[in-house]
Design a protein around this motif. Structure first.
Motif, PDB file in Angstrom:
ATOM      1  N   PHE A  63      -5.862 -80.958   3.714  1.00 30.90           N
ATOM      2  CA  PHE A  63      -6.430 -81.027   2.374  1.00 30.90           C
ATOM      3  C   PHE A  63      -7.872 -80.520   2.332  1.00 30.90           C
ATOM      4  CE2 PHE A  63      -3.391 -84.754   1.531  1.00 30.90           C
ATOM      5  CZ  PHE A  63      -2.416 -83.890   1.038  1.00 30.90           C
ATOM      6  N   LEU A  65      -4.471 -78.663  -5.225  1.00 23.18           N
ATOM      7  CA  LEU A  65      -4.695 -79.960  -4.591  1.00 23.18           C
ATOM      8  C   LEU A  65      -4.559 -81.098  -5.596  1.00 23.18           C
ATOM      9  CD1 LEU A  65      -5.482 -81.579  -2.099  1.00 23.18           C
ATOM     10  CD2 LEU A  65      -7.883 -81.132  -2.662  1.00 23.18           C
ATOM     11  N   GLU A 123      -4.767 -70.015   0.635  1.00 17.76           N
ATOM     12  CA  GLU A 123      -5.129 -71.430   0.741  1.00 17.76           C
ATOM     13  C   GLU A 123      -4.492 -72.234  -0.381  1.00 17.76           C
ATOM     14  OE1 GLU A 123      -6.724 -73.014   3.157  1.00 17.76           O
ATOM     15  OE2 GLU A 123      -6.735 -71.113   4.245  1.00 17.76           O
ATOM     16  N   SER A 176      -4.250 -76.625   8.948  1.00 15.27           N
ATOM     17  CA  SER A 176      -3.770 -76.439   7.579  1.00 15.27           C
ATOM     18  C   SER A 176      -2.250 -76.461   7.517  1.00 15.27           C
ATOM     19  CB  SER A 176      -4.284 -75.106   7.014  1.00 15.27           C
ATOM     20  OG  SER A 176      -3.829 -74.030   7.811  1.00 15.27           O
ATOM     21  N   SER A 187      -7.198 -73.165  -5.688  1.00 18.45           N
ATOM     22  CA  SER A 187      -6.921 -74.121  -4.609  1.00 18.45           C
ATOM     23  C   SER A 187      -7.184 -75.550  -5.053  1.00 18.45           C
ATOM     24  CB  SER A 187      -7.788 -73.789  -3.386  1.00 18.45           C
ATOM     25  OG  SER A 187      -7.393 -72.566  -2.799  1.00 18.45           O
ATOM     26  N   VAL A 246      -1.461 -75.323   0.000  1.00 21.66           N
ATOM     27  CA  VAL A 246      -1.545 -76.657  -0.590  1.00 21.66           C
ATOM     28  C   VAL A 246      -0.393 -76.882  -1.561  1.00 21.66           C
ATOM     29  CG1 VAL A 246      -2.945 -78.183  -2.037  1.00 21.66           C
ATOM     30  CG2 VAL A 246      -4.040 -76.783  -0.281  1.00 21.66           C
ATOM     31  N   LEU A 268     -10.630 -78.071   1.850  1.00 25.96           N
ATOM     32  CA  LEU A 268     -10.682 -76.817   1.101  1.00 25.96           C
ATOM     33  C   LEU A 268     -11.795 -75.887   1.575  1.00 25.96           C
ATOM     34  CD1 LEU A 268     -10.004 -78.032  -2.553  1.00 25.96           C
ATOM     35  CD2 LEU A 268      -8.397 -77.026  -0.909  1.00 25.96           C
ATOM     36  N   HIS A 270       2.650 -77.377   0.625  1.00 25.23           N
ATOM     37  CA  HIS A 270       2.357 -78.491   1.549  1.00 25.23           C
ATOM     38  C   HIS A 270       3.503 -78.777   2.529  1.00 25.23           C
ATOM     39  CE1 HIS A 270       3.798 -80.331  -2.279  1.00 25.23           C
ATOM     40  NE2 HIS A 270       4.340 -81.280  -1.546  1.00 25.23           N
TER      41      HIS A 270
END
Length: 323
Positions: free
Chosen positions: A224, A197, A66, A92, A193, A70, A226, A73
């Motif tokens: 975005f 972000l 995860e 995601s 994570s 991010v 989580l 991205h």
């Protein structure tokens, strides 16, 4: 590179008349739901040590994945190309593929534990087919899958290298400290994570990605969010803390008649479902903090039930011995 990858996806999807069904099947073998069905079966009915190792490893791998999604991205192919059919829908980011990464860690650990050539061949074949299925379904670029395989291999090798020394040090601690270590580890997974972000600053998902995903799959995206990272973190804590308590009391011995093992599994999975879906009804969409907190508690409760609650009930119902 993007054009070449889209051409490869189109070539695979051109065979969709006969390829779609098997690709959906192999894709399921990389789904978190598949691991949540198999790991308890191993832990309760076959090989508790392997089930424990897989539970911890998949929690670590899921949390890291995860964060990586991010951090990179990057979009999924059906978000950006009208030439790709969305035979699946995921909210995601795309790179690295969680299915590919999870397949390497899960089947790789099974192969490493078995140390048999035929198991290794089966594991490699399944890892490859899971990765190909993600491309054929249009939900990943080939580079996403390759990155997933690479990150999965690194995580697996790191786990194999450090599980011995770290495990011995943690096992030497009193139970309260072991639970604290498990909680700290789960927070570290969530923090990775969150940090990824925050590092994006004010970067926004391009409107064309969101529009393309909605047009071709009918499902909105929220890359975005989580909650998947929180779920992995909670599962890790619950499973690790429960396993520590179970070991402190005397681990369950997964032996007995086939009928007894099936009864264990059926009862244990049924209660797991009650915990998961029961608490799930209480999780609000907003505010985000409350939703994430309840998601963490749900995952932790499910993990603790698998590693500690269910073995306790099995013992009291004379469905399992201890050693």
């Amino acid at each position: 590179m993007t054009d070449i990858q889209i051409a490869l996806i189109q070539a695979l999807q051109a065979q969709a008349a006969w390829l779609a069904a098997p690709m959906q099947f192999f894709s399921f073998l990389g789904q978190p739901e598949f691991y949540l069905l198999v790991i308890p079966a191993l832990y309760w009915c076959w090989n508790p040590r392997l089930g424990l190792r897989l539970g911890l490893l998949m929690g670590i791998s899921g949390g890291i994945n995860e964060a990586l999604k991010v951090a990179f991205h990057l979009p999924r192919p059906y978000w950006v190309s009208p030439e790709v059919r969305a035979l699946g829908s995921y909210p995601s980011f795309g790179l690295p593929s969680a299915h590919a990464q999870g397949a390497v860690t899960f089947w790789g650990l099974i192969a490493a534990d078995a140390r048999r050539r035929w198991v290794l061949i089966v594991a490699v074949t399944l890892v490859f087919l899971v990765g190909v299925s993600r491309v054929a379904l249009g939900v990943h670029f080939p580079i996403d899958v390759i990155a997933g395989w690479a990150f999965g291999a690194v995580i697996l090798l790191g786990f194999l290298a450090f599980e011995g020394p770290v495990g011995r040090r943690v096992a030497a601690l009193p139970l309260s400290r072991q639970v604290l270590v498990a909680f700290a580890g789960s927070l570290a997974l969530a923090l990775v994570s969150t940090s990824a972000l925050m590092a994006l600053g004010d970067w926004q998902v391009p409107a064309s990605w969101a529009a393309g995903a909605l047009e071709r799959s009918g499902q909105p995206i929220h890359p975005f969010d989580l909650r998947d990272a929180v779920t992995a973190s909670g599962l890790f804590f619950g499973f690790a803390a429960g396993a520590a308590a179970e070991h402190h009391r005397g681990s369950m011995c997964a032996v007995g008649k086939v009928s007894v093992r099936l009864l264990r599994y059926a009862f244990g999975i049924a209660v797991t479902g009650v915990i998961w879906f029961g608490i799930g009804f209480l999780i609000p969409q907003d505010p985000v903090f409350a939703a994430c907190a309840l998601q963490y508690l749900r995952a932790a409760a499910a993990g603790a039930w698998v590693s500690f609650g269910a073995p306790t009930v099995f013992s009291r119902l004379n469905l399992a011995d201890r050693f």
